[in-house]
Design a protein around this motif. Structure first.
Motif, PDB file in Angstrom:
ATOM      1  N   LEU A   1      39.093  44.630  42.943  1.00  0.00           N
ATOM      2  CA  LEU A   1      38.006  43.641  43.106  1.00  0.00           C
ATOM      3  C   LEU A   1      38.035  43.003  44.497  1.00  0.00           C
ATOM      4  O   LEU A   1      37.009  42.566  45.015  1.00  0.00           O
ATOM      5  N   GLN A   2      39.240  42.967  45.072  1.00  0.00           N
ATOM      6  CA  GLN A   2      39.359  42.395  46.437  1.00  0.00           C
ATOM      7  C   GLN A   2      39.216  43.470  47.507  1.00  0.00           C
ATOM      8  O   GLN A   2      39.473  43.226  48.688  1.00  0.00           O
TER       9      GLN A   2
ATOM     10  N   CYS B   1      46.036  36.693  38.391  1.00  0.00           N
ATOM     11  CA  CYS B   1      45.651  37.068  39.761  1.00  0.00           C
ATOM     12  C   CYS B   1      44.395  36.318  40.211  1.00  0.00           C
ATOM     13  O   CYS B   1      43.868  36.586  41.290  1.00  0.00           O
ATOM     14  N   GLY B   2      43.860  35.450  39.373  1.00  0.00           N
ATOM     15  CA  GLY B   2      42.734  34.615  39.778  1.00  0.00           C
ATOM     16  C   GLY B   2      41.360  35.182  39.459  1.00  0.00           C
ATOM     17  O   GLY B   2      40.342  34.641  39.905  1.00  0.00           O
ATOM     18  N   VAL B   3      41.304  36.266  38.689  1.00  0.00           N
ATOM     19  CA  VAL B   3      39.985  36.821  38.327  1.00  0.00           C
ATOM     20  C   VAL B   3      39.331  35.870  37.313  1.00  0.00           C
ATOM     21  O   VAL B   3      39.951  35.460  36.335  1.00  0.00           O
TER      22      VAL B   3
ATOM     23  N   LYS C   1      27.377  39.194  31.526  1.00  0.00           N
ATOM     24  CA  LYS C   1      28.143  39.748  32.639  1.00  0.00           C
ATOM     25  C   LYS C   1      29.561  39.214  32.584  1.00  0.00           C
ATOM     26  O   LYS C   1      29.789  38.083  32.175  1.00  0.00           O
ATOM     27  N   ALA C   2      30.515  40.021  33.032  1.00  0.00           N
ATOM     28  CA  ALA C   2      31.892  39.544  33.196  1.00  0.00           C
ATOM     29  C   ALA C   2      32.481  40.248  34.406  1.00  0.00           C
ATOM     30  O   ALA C   2      32.014  41.319  34.788  1.00  0.00           O
ATOM     31  N   ASP C   3      33.495  39.632  35.013  1.00  0.00           N
ATOM     32  CA  ASP C   3      34.165  40.334  36.114  1.00  0.00           C
ATOM     33  C   ASP C   3      34.826  41.598  35.578  1.00  0.00           C
ATOM     34  O   ASP C   3      34.630  42.685  36.094  1.00  0.00           O
ATOM     35  N   VAL C   4      35.635  41.412  34.546  1.00  0.00           N
ATOM     36  CA  VAL C   4      36.321  42.571  33.952  1.00  0.00           C
ATOM     37  C   VAL C   4      36.138  42.533  32.439  1.00  0.00           C
ATOM     38  O   VAL C   4      36.396  41.508  31.804  1.00  0.00           O
ATOM     39  N   VAL C   5      35.697  43.649  31.888  1.00  0.00           N
ATOM     40  CA  VAL C   5      35.654  43.800  30.434  1.00  0.00           C
ATOM     41  C   VAL C   5      36.745  44.792  30.055  1.00  0.00           C
ATOM     42  O   VAL C   5      36.864  45.863  30.660  1.00  0.00           O
TER      43      VAL C   5
END
Ligand SMILES: Cc1cc2nc3c(=O)[nH]c(=O)nc-3n(C[C@H](O)[C@H](O)[C@H](O)COP(=O)(O)OP(=O)(O)OC[C@H]3O[C@@H](n4cnc5c(N)ncnc54)[C@H](O)[C@@H]3O)c2cc1C
Length: 439
Positions: A341-342, A54-56, A32-36
């Motif tokens: 994401l926010q 941006c802190g991701v 899993k990743a926040d953003v691929v």
């Protein structure tokens, strides 16, 4: 960025980016990743760096090539880097800087990884030396760039010998493999990359026999069109490449001159340059909507695709722009992904469709606008024309037409119109048309 030492990309690759055969656990224990991000070119790498800024937390970039950096790795010439690093760089040095910046920001880069499918989730199927793997993300950015149209797609007849290459392939052979594929090729096309091909040839002592252009003038703007003359290479305008001859390698080509005469040129290669198309094969197999004009995905002003978990940036949107432009676009779309994401992006459900009328405009990006006060990632409509044209660029909203601006332009020239040309809360359909003055 100042003070960074430039290292060979291969060395970086060993220190930073991970080969696909080391995939195990690369997205964390659960794949899993926040953003691929798919594509480690200027757009993908700048987006990744911005997302980390941006802190991701977990940002992963995947690329099918053995080394990250995208097209600039192949282009051992100037000008790259002015917008990004305020320095004039050659392509490979520029690519290394982008990779270094991403790694320094905490991005994970994995090369030798091909993306096979994109499905709702978002979920990706990827292959590498380690086999097939399923990866889950919260958001996916597709930044797979563009490629030149092949000989086959241009319906050039004749035999099928070796030695017929695109500019990108030529530069890959020369700069990455150290192969010098011919001595006397013809160059088909006069876009900016065609002149880049001339420079690569010059660098190797290759002397093209001729540069062939079916149109009445070169596609690239004026400084470039002096290059063949300076290099002593005949520029044949209004000339068609009819057939390629040869058995194992090219032995010649036949051309049709403006007066209809058929001529034969001795040549040992053909560089088929330009006519870029988005590298959208994985999208074509997916549920994501493609735009029939660009060949890339339909996006809104945030670079958001028809499935709002997927975003797109760079030359995939609209072939073809410069590296600096693609980098800027990646950075802006990366920022939009962080906002998404926010939960800060507006619902995609209420967009206005942006369409084209007439035959003069080749494409428009973005193709959908969502009413909102959130600043856009793509702050202007981008257009190209299909032929040399002069007239008024008009916008109709639900049947009411107004002139946006007068235009006198040629193919491959960048045309921009700020998004603010639309009313604040548009609904329905916005249609752009270039009304030509001589029609
Ligand atoms: C010959 C040539 C010369 C050029 N010269 C200049 C110049 O002098 N100055 C300038 O500013 N610009 C130049 N450009 C344009 C510039 O290189 C591009 O604008 C820029 O590279 C676009 O960046 P991008 O990130 O959109 O795509 P790319 O750089 O094309 O990167 C896309 C990446 O996606 C990867 N990819 C694609 N599909 C998949 C998949 N299914 N799975 C995994 N990975 C995938 C590719 O391997 C690639 O690394 C040139 C381009 C060419 C072809």
């Amino acid at each position: 960025m100042s003070g960074l030492t430039e290292q060979p990309t291969e060395q970086l690759s060993a220190q930073g980016p991970t080969r696909g055969d080391e995939l195990s656990g690369m997205y964390g224990p659960e794949n899993k990743a926040d953003v691929v991000i798919i594509g480690a070119g200027p757009a993908g790498l700048s987006a990744a760096t911005e997302l980390r800024r941006c802190g991701v937390q977990s940002v992963v970039v995947l690329d099918r090539e053995p080394v990250a950096g995208g097209i600039p790795r192949h282009c051992d010439h100037y000008p790259y880097g002015l917008r990004e690093f305020s320095r004039l760089l050659r392509g490979p040095a520029y690519a290394r800087r982008l990779v270094v910046a991403a790694l320094a920001a905490g991005v994970r880069i994995h090369t030798g990884v091909s993306i096979q499918s994109l499905t709702i989730g978002p979920v990706l199927t990827v292959t590498s030396d380690a086999g097939v793997r399923v990866v889950h993300a919260r958001r996916v950015l597709i930044a797979t760039g563009a490629r030149e149209t092949s000989r086959a797609a241009r319906f050039i007849g004749g035999t099928k010998p070796g030695g017929v290459v695109s500019t990108g392939a030529l530069q890959g052979l020369v700069h990455l493999e150290g192969i010098n594929p011919f001595r006397a090729p013809v160059v088909l096309g006069t876009e900016l990359v065609s002149f880049s091909a001339l420079l690569t040839c010059r660098h190797l002592g290759i002397r093209p026999v001729a540069m062939i252009e079916p149109g009445a003038s070169t596609t690239a703007f004026w400084p470039a069109r002096w290059l063949p003359r300076i290099l002593g290479i005949p520029l044949l305008l209004k000339t068609e490449l009819l057939t390629i001859e040869g058995e194992s390698t090219v032995s010649g080509v036949t051309i049709r001159r403006p007066n209809g005469d058929i001529e034969r040129l001795n040549a040992d290669g053909v560089i088929v340059s330009g006519h870029f198309r988005p590298e959208s094969a994985i999208l074509a197999r997916s549920h994501i909507e493609l735009d029939r004009h660009t060949g890339g995905p339909v996006v809104d002003q945030f670079g958001r695709c028809s499935d709002p978990d997927f975003f797109a940036a760079g030359n995939l949107l609209r072939p073809v722009e410069t590296a600096g432009w693609s980098w800027q676009e990646g950075k802006a779309v990366g920022h939009a992904i962080a906002q998404s994401l926010q939960g800060k992006l507006p619902s995609p459900a209420t967009g206005i469709a942006v369409e084209l009328a007439g035959r003069s405009l080749k494409y428009v990006v973005p193709q959908r606008i969502v009413p909102t006060d959130v600043p856009p990632a793509l702050d202007s409509f981008q257009f190209r024309v299909s032929h040399k044209a002069q007239g008024r660029l008009c916008l109709s909203i639900n049947g009411t037409r107004k002139t946006v601006k007068s235009l006198s332009t040629v193919p491959e020239r960048r045309i921009r119109v700020p998004l603010t040309v639309l009313p604040r809360s548009p609904s329905g359909t916005a249609t752009f048309e270039l009304v030509e003055s001589d029609r």
